[in-house]
Design a protein around this motif. Structure first.
Motif, PDB file in Angstrom:
ATOM      1  N   ARG A   1     161.455  -4.643  48.765  1.00  0.00           N
ATOM      2  CA  ARG A   1     162.027  -6.039  49.704  1.00  0.00           C
ATOM      3  C   ARG A   1     162.923  -6.789  49.557  1.00  0.00           C
ATOM      4  N   ASN A   2     162.344  -7.372  48.016  1.00  0.00           N
ATOM      5  CA  ASN A   2     163.386  -7.899  47.291  1.00  0.00           C
ATOM      6  C   ASN A   2     164.561  -7.297  46.469  1.00  0.00           C
TER       7      ASN A   2
ATOM      8  N   PHE B   1     174.560  -6.634  37.497  1.00  0.00           N
ATOM      9  CA  PHE B   1     174.765  -7.527  38.488  1.00  0.00           C
ATOM     10  C   PHE B   1     174.250  -8.717  38.799  1.00  0.00           C
ATOM     11  N   GLU B   2     172.656  -8.273  38.667  1.00  0.00           N
ATOM     12  CA  GLU B   2     171.808  -9.754  38.758  1.00  0.00           C
ATOM     13  C   GLU B   2     172.228 -11.225  37.647  1.00  0.00           C
TER      14      GLU B   2
ATOM     15  N   PHE C   1     167.953  -8.815  47.597  1.00  0.00           N
ATOM     16  CA  PHE C   1     169.583  -9.458  46.798  1.00  0.00           C
ATOM     17  C   PHE C   1     170.614  -8.092  46.715  1.00  0.00           C
ATOM     18  N   TYR C   2     170.745  -7.103  47.290  1.00  0.00           N
ATOM     19  CA  TYR C   2     171.399  -5.796  47.646  1.00  0.00           C
ATOM     20  C   TYR C   2     172.353  -6.705  48.219  1.00  0.00           C
TER      21      TYR C   2
ATOM     22  N   ARG D   1     166.144 -11.545  42.258  1.00  0.00           N
ATOM     23  CA  ARG D   1     165.521 -10.568  43.319  1.00  0.00           C
ATOM     24  C   ARG D   1     164.387 -12.016  43.434  1.00  0.00           C
ATOM     25  N   GLU D   2     163.931 -12.724  42.490  1.00  0.00           N
ATOM     26  CA  GLU D   2     162.948 -13.880  43.019  1.00  0.00           C
ATOM     27  C   GLU D   2     163.163 -14.585  43.555  1.00  0.00           C
ATOM     28  N   THR D   3     164.123 -14.985  43.793  1.00  0.00           N
ATOM     29  CA  THR D   3     164.960 -15.625  45.004  1.00  0.00           C
ATOM     30  C   THR D   3     164.678 -15.311  46.068  1.00  0.00           C
ATOM     31  N   VAL D   4     164.987 -14.206  46.061  1.00  0.00           N
ATOM     32  CA  VAL D   4     165.300 -14.145  48.136  1.00  0.00           C
ATOM     33  C   VAL D   4     163.857 -13.337  47.928  1.00  0.00           C
ATOM     34  N   ASP D   5     162.535 -13.411  47.415  1.00  0.00           N
ATOM     35  CA  ASP D   5     161.421 -12.881  47.310  1.00  0.00           C
ATOM     36  C   ASP D   5     160.768 -13.710  48.966  1.00  0.00           C
ATOM     37  N   PRO D   6     161.283 -15.184  49.295  1.00  0.00           N
ATOM     38  CA  PRO D   6     160.123 -16.174  50.325  1.00  0.00           C
ATOM     39  C   PRO D   6     160.899 -15.266  51.479  1.00  0.00           C
TER      40      PRO D   6
END
Length: 100
Positions: free
Chosen positions: A42-43, A3-4, A47-48, A15-20
Protein backbone atom coordinates in the motif's frame (compact mmCIF):
# COMPACT_ATOMS: atom_id res chain seq x y z
CA UNK A 1 16.10 4.35 -3.05
CA UNK A 2 17.18 7.24 -5.25
CA UNK A 3 13.57 7.98 -6.17
CA UNK A 4 12.70 8.12 -2.48
CA UNK A 5 15.53 10.55 -1.92
CA UNK A 6 14.34 12.85 -4.72
CA UNK A 7 10.72 12.69 -3.56
CA UNK A 8 11.67 13.38 0.04
CA UNK A 9 13.96 16.25 -0.92
CA UNK A 10 11.56 17.90 -3.37
CA UNK A 11 8.14 16.97 -1.98
CA UNK A 12 8.71 15.72 1.59
CA UNK A 13 7.11 12.44 0.51
CA UNK A 14 8.32 9.00 1.58
CA UNK A 15 6.66 5.63 1.88
CA UNK A 16 6.27 6.33 5.60
CA UNK A 17 4.59 9.72 5.11
CA UNK A 18 1.94 8.23 2.84
CA UNK A 19 1.16 5.45 5.35
CA UNK A 20 -1.70 7.19 7.23
CA UNK A 21 -3.55 8.08 4.03
CA UNK A 22 -3.01 4.65 2.52
CA UNK A 23 -4.15 2.92 5.73
CA UNK A 24 -7.32 5.04 5.80
CA UNK A 25 -8.01 4.29 2.13
CA UNK A 26 -7.54 0.56 2.72
CA UNK A 27 -9.95 0.67 5.66
CA UNK A 28 -12.54 2.48 3.54
CA UNK A 29 -12.21 0.16 0.56
CA UNK A 30 -11.54 -3.20 2.21
CA UNK A 31 -13.09 -2.78 5.64
CA UNK A 32 -12.13 -5.64 7.92
CA UNK A 33 -10.20 -7.35 5.09
CA UNK A 34 -7.63 -4.57 4.70
CA UNK A 35 -4.79 -6.97 5.57
CA UNK A 36 -5.25 -8.63 2.17
CA UNK A 37 -2.97 -5.93 0.78
CA UNK A 38 0.21 -5.71 2.91
CA UNK A 39 1.05 -2.28 4.30
CA UNK A 40 4.39 -2.22 2.45
CA UNK A 41 2.56 -2.68 -0.86
CA UNK A 42 0.00 0.00 0.00
CA UNK A 43 2.74 2.45 0.96
CA UNK A 44 4.71 1.73 -2.20
CA UNK A 45 1.64 2.42 -4.33
CA UNK A 46 0.95 5.65 -2.45
CA UNK A 47 4.57 6.68 -2.86
CA UNK A 48 4.35 5.90 -6.58
CA UNK A 49 1.41 8.29 -6.94
CA UNK A 50 3.34 11.06 -5.15
CA UNK A 51 6.42 10.41 -7.25
CA UNK A 52 4.35 10.37 -10.43
CA UNK A 53 3.08 13.87 -9.63
CA UNK A 54 6.69 15.02 -9.28
CA UNK A 55 7.88 13.56 -12.57
CA UNK A 56 4.87 14.95 -14.42
CA UNK A 57 5.88 18.40 -13.10
CA UNK A 58 9.37 17.67 -14.44
CA UNK A 59 7.96 16.90 -17.90
CA UNK A 60 7.87 13.10 -17.93
CA UNK A 61 4.36 12.09 -18.95
CA UNK A 62 5.01 8.38 -19.51
CA UNK A 63 6.25 7.43 -16.02
CA UNK A 64 5.02 3.98 -15.02
CA UNK A 65 5.29 1.65 -12.04
CA UNK A 66 7.87 -0.30 -14.05
CA UNK A 67 10.15 2.77 -13.88
CA UNK A 68 9.99 2.61 -10.10
CA UNK A 69 10.15 -1.15 -9.64
CA UNK A 70 12.49 -2.31 -12.42
CA UNK A 71 13.82 0.63 -14.47
CA UNK A 72 16.11 0.26 -17.45
CA UNK A 73 19.33 2.22 -17.74
CA UNK A 74 17.94 4.42 -20.52
CA UNK A 75 14.82 5.26 -18.50
CA UNK A 76 16.88 6.14 -15.42
CA UNK A 77 19.07 8.46 -17.47
CA UNK A 78 16.00 10.18 -18.93
CA UNK A 79 14.18 10.49 -15.60
CA UNK A 80 17.21 11.78 -13.69
CA UNK A 81 17.99 14.23 -16.48
CA UNK A 82 14.49 15.67 -16.34
CA UNK A 83 14.50 15.86 -12.53
CA UNK A 84 17.92 17.53 -12.41
CA UNK A 85 16.89 20.06 -15.06
CA UNK A 86 13.70 20.78 -13.10
CA UNK A 87 15.70 21.36 -9.90
CA UNK A 88 18.13 23.63 -11.74
CA UNK A 89 15.22 25.60 -13.17
CA UNK A 90 13.63 25.99 -9.73
CA UNK A 91 16.92 27.12 -8.17
CA UNK A 92 17.49 29.60 -10.99
CA UNK A 93 13.97 30.92 -10.63
CA UNK A 94 14.39 31.31 -6.88
CA UNK A 95 17.67 33.18 -7.23
CA UNK A 96 16.06 35.57 -9.76
CA UNK A 97 13.34 36.35 -7.22
CA UNK A 98 15.94 37.13 -4.56
CA UNK A 99 17.65 39.67 -6.82
CA UNK A 100 14.42 41.58 -7.47
Amino acid sequence: MIFEWFAELLMSATRETVDPAMRAAAEDVCGEYMDIIPSETRNLMGFYISLRKLVIECGITDFSFQDLYKPTHDRLVKIFSYIINFVRFQIGRASCRERV
